[in-house]
Design an enzyme around this catalytic site. Sequence first.
Site, PDB file in Angstrom:
ATOM      1  N   THR A   1       0.871  -1.121  -0.029  1.00 32.00           N
ATOM      2  CA  THR A   1       0.060   0.046  -0.113  1.00 32.00           C
ATOM      3  C   THR A   1       0.862   1.270   0.027  1.00 32.00           C
ATOM      4  O   THR A   1       0.557   2.077  -0.678  1.00 32.00           O
ATOM      5  CB  THR A   1      -0.949   0.057   1.100  1.00 32.00           C
ATOM      6  OG1 THR A   1      -1.655  -1.057   1.165  1.00 32.00           O
ATOM      7  CG2 THR A   1      -1.723   1.038   1.263  1.00 32.00           C
TER       8      THR A   1
ATOM      9  N   LEU B   1      -3.624  -7.356   4.129  1.00 34.71           N
ATOM     10  CA  LEU B   1      -2.245  -7.509   4.442  1.00 34.71           C
ATOM     11  C   LEU B   1      -1.443  -6.423   3.686  1.00 34.71           C
ATOM     12  O   LEU B   1      -0.385  -6.387   3.337  1.00 34.71           O
ATOM     13  CB  LEU B   1      -1.509  -8.837   3.794  1.00 34.71           C
ATOM     14  CG  LEU B   1      -2.310 -10.259   3.978  1.00 34.71           C
ATOM     15  CD1 LEU B   1      -1.844 -11.303   3.457  1.00 34.71           C
ATOM     16  CD2 LEU B   1      -1.940 -10.260   5.713  1.00 34.71           C
ATOM     17  N   CYS B   2      -2.327  -5.297   3.665  1.00 31.38           N
ATOM     18  CA  CYS B   2      -1.550  -4.076   3.039  1.00 31.38           C
ATOM     19  C   CYS B   2      -1.146  -4.261   1.527  1.00 31.38           C
ATOM     20  O   CYS B   2       0.087  -3.675   1.213  1.00 31.38           O
ATOM     21  CB  CYS B   2      -0.506  -3.441   3.757  1.00 31.38           C
ATOM     22  SG  CYS B   2      -0.923  -2.369   4.959  1.00 31.38           S
ATOM     23  N   ASN B   3      -1.728  -5.111   0.881  1.00 31.62           N
ATOM     24  CA  ASN B   3      -1.181  -5.258  -0.393  1.00 31.62           C
ATOM     25  C   ASN B   3      -2.456  -5.415  -1.341  1.00 31.62           C
ATOM     26  O   ASN B   3      -3.010  -6.651  -1.729  1.00 31.62           O
ATOM     27  CB  ASN B   3      -0.300  -6.828  -0.480  1.00 31.62           C
ATOM     28  CG  ASN B   3       0.306  -7.007  -1.731  1.00 31.62           C
ATOM     29  OD1 ASN B   3      -0.189  -6.938  -2.682  1.00 31.62           O
ATOM     30  ND2 ASN B   3       1.571  -7.157  -1.628  1.00 31.62           N
TER      31      ASN B   3
END
Length: 768
Positions: free
Chosen positions: A37, A312-314
Site C-alpha cells: 500500500t 495484508l496491506c497489499n
Amino acid sequence: MANATAGIKLVADAMRDHESTNSGTGFWYGYHADSHTSLVGAREVANKGQRCFLNDDEVEDWIKGLHSSRPFDEGATFSKLFAYPAQSNMTGRRLPLSSWCKKLRMCNEPDKEQHVFSLLDAASLVSTSPLDLSDCDSSPDFVTLSFYKIFGFPDLGALIVRKASGHIFDQRKYFGGGTVDMVTSLGGQWHAKNSTSLHSRLEDGTLAFHSIIGLSCALNTHKRLYGSMANVSRHTGFLARTLFQRLSSKKHANGKSVCEMYKSSKSSYDEPETQGPIVCFNLKSSNGEWVGKSDVEKLASVKDIQIRSGGLCNPGGAARYLNMSTTEIKRNYDAGQRCGDDNDIIAGKPTGSLRVSFGAMSSMRDVNRFLEFVDEFYVDKNVRVPSNKHHLSNGFTSTIAPLNTSPKFYVEKLCVYPVKSCGAFTVPGGVPWEVRPEGLAWDRQWCLIHQGTGVALNQKRYPKMALIRPFLDIDRGVLRICRGFTIEPGNYIEVPLSESNTTTTAPAEICNNAAKSSKVCDDRVTVTAYLSDSISLFFTEFLDVPCMLARFPPEMSSRYSKHMMGSSTVTGNHDDRTLPSLNPMPGSFPEQSSLATETPSSSSFQNPILLSNESPLLLISRSSVAKLNETIKSMTESGIKSANPLSAGKAVAADVFRANIIVAEDSTGNPSSAIAPSHPYVEDTWTSFEICNQKFDVLGACQRCQMVCVDQFTASRSDEPFSTLAKTRRVDGKVVFGRHVALSQPKSHCNLATTMIKVGDAIYPNLT
Ligand SMILES: *Cc1c(COP(=O)(O)O)cnc(C)c1O
C-alpha cells in the site's frame, strides 16, 4: 527515517518538486501490482500520470518501449519513477532484483539529464535475505527498508540513495531544522540548503538519536546470533518450503484440499531468488466453504500462534489472488467492510487471507505446531454427507436430544454485571429482579476507562477485571466494588446507586470500542467519570493500568435502550459478546432476514445494531455447559492433543460465558426417571419463551471469542473452552454458545408494567 514508508514518501515528494529542463516540474509514476500500500500511495503525488503494471510482462514491454521511443520523444522526457517491491509482502514472491533497474538506467541517454528512476521497496525482502548493491550499474536509484522488520528493534527505516541520482532531492521544497545552513525569515524569504552532504540535507528535524545508537547494537547482536543474512535466508527458506508443501497437500477425509494456496506462478519455494519465506493461503471446510480468517486468527492466538490475516496491506495481491474486482471491493466497502474488521466472507468470497511469515528465530517446531493446529481445528477426519445447518464443522454434529419427555425449564441463576467486563453479581434466591428493555436492572451501568486514551477497558485485554467483584446493596442504595472475593478494610469502595453528585464527577467522552482502539474511533459515548483520586487509584493499583470509574448516562442506561428510543447519536459499546445475526454485511449471516421478519421488535433492530454488537440479555443453559465439559473431557481422553497440558480436559465453570440468565432443566415433575433427562443445546431451537407471563424474544446465537478462556475466579487464561467450542460449535464459520434474548416489546406502548423475574421461575419455551 521512521520507516520504509517515510523513505518512499521522501522520494515521491522530491520527484514532485524536481524540475527537468525539458518538461517542467513533476513526474510520471509506474508501480508493480505486487506493491505494498505504501508504494501504491505515491501515485497520488505523480502529476504526469501513473500506471499499475499488472504483471512482469507488462513491465518488460514498457521498458522495451522506452528504449525504442528514446530518439523520438525529445519533448516529452519528463521524469519517470518506477517502483516495485523486492519481495511481495503478501505471497513472498521475489521480483527480479537487478535486471529491471539496469535496463531502466540504460534508457537514459548518456551525457543527458537522467529521467527514468527506479525505487526498490526492500522492506519485506531484507528481513530474511541479503541485498547486494555492489554493482552500481544494476542497483536501484532508491532503496527503502525498515530496520524493525529485521531486528525487531529499533523503530527505524532507511532510504539508500545512489549518489548519481541524489540530485533529485536538490529542488525539494520543504526544509526543516538541520537541513539548512542559513535562513532569513523577517523581511525576505531566503534560505541556503545544507551543503555538506546529501543526507544532512534530508534530515528534517532532530534525528532519532537513541534509536540510531540502538541500531548498532541490533546489527551486532543479529550478527552474533545468526552469523549472516545468507544463513537466515537458507534457514527460513527451508521452513517455508516445508510448510508450503505440507499445507498444499493437506486433505480432508473426503479428499478435498484444506488450503487454497496463494503463490505466484513465477516463483518456486525451491528457488530463493524467486520466493521468500512467506506462505499465504485460506482454509476451506470439507464441503468447500471458506473458513473466516478472523476465526483462524482468534483460535491461533488462543494457541499462542502469531499469524497475520486480512488484506495484508497489499491491494493488488489481494485483488488478484482473492479474485476480487474493483466493483466488488467498492461494494464491500459500501456495505461497511473496513480494513482489519471481522467481515471475513462476503457473498461467498473471502475478503482477506492468512499469512505465515518466518524470521531468523522461527524453527521447525513452529512449523509443526502450526500444522498440528490446522489438523486439530480445520481438517475434517470423518467422511460424511455434506453438512447442513445442524452439522457443525469437523465432523461433530450438534446433539439436540429429542424432547420426548418434555422437560421443564426454570431460571437457575441470574447474573448482573454492573461494571462492564468485571465480575458478576449473583441475584440472591427469592429476590425478584427487574428486567428492562435494555437488560437486567443495573447491568452494565458502569465501566472502567483508560485515563490516557479514554477507551473502556475490557477483560480480553485485562483478565484481572474478572476479580473485580461487584455487590448491589439495594437496601443501602450503594454499589460495593471489591478487589477479590473477600471484603476487608481497604479492599472495597462504595458508590451510590442514585445519580452521581456533580461535584464529584465530570462528563468525559470515551471511545467505547476497545476492540479496535488503534483505529479511528467512531464509537463515542459520553459517560460520567468519577473524579475521586482514591477511586481511580483503587482500580489503577489492582489492574496496573491508569484507569478511572465511569458511569453511562441514565438516558441510555447501558447499551440497549437507545436503540429502542431510536436515537442515532451514540452507537453503543462492545463487550465480550457479539450478536452475529444482526451484522449488516451482505451474505455474512444468512439468518439475518429471517430474524428480521420473525421478531416482533425487529424494526427497532435493523439498523441500530450496526456497530453496537450487544443484546440486552444473554441466556445459557446448564445442560449445554455440562455437555461442553463432557466433550472437553472426552476429547482429551480420546487422545486429541491439547497444546496446553494445564488446561487439557479441565472442566470450565458456567461463569466464563458471562450470561445473565442460566436456565436449568427440572426433573421433579418427571418421577419415571431417576436421572434428570438432559437436553443440551435445546435452547438453540427456541424462538421465544415466557417467564411469569412475560414474553422474551430470542434474537440469535451469541458469537464467542477467546475471552471465554478467562477463568472468572483466578483471572488465568487457558485455551479452553474456546478450543473445544471451535471444534464442536461452529456454525457458518462462527463459534457460538448461548442465545441473545430481549424482552418482547408490548404491541401497545401503554403497557408500562415493570417485569420482575427471580431464581426458580419457570420458563416456557416456544419453538415456532
Ligand atoms: C512492511 C512493508 C512496508 C511498509 O513498512 P513500514 O515500516 O510500515 O513503513 C512497505 N513495503 C513492504 C514490502 C513491506 O513489507
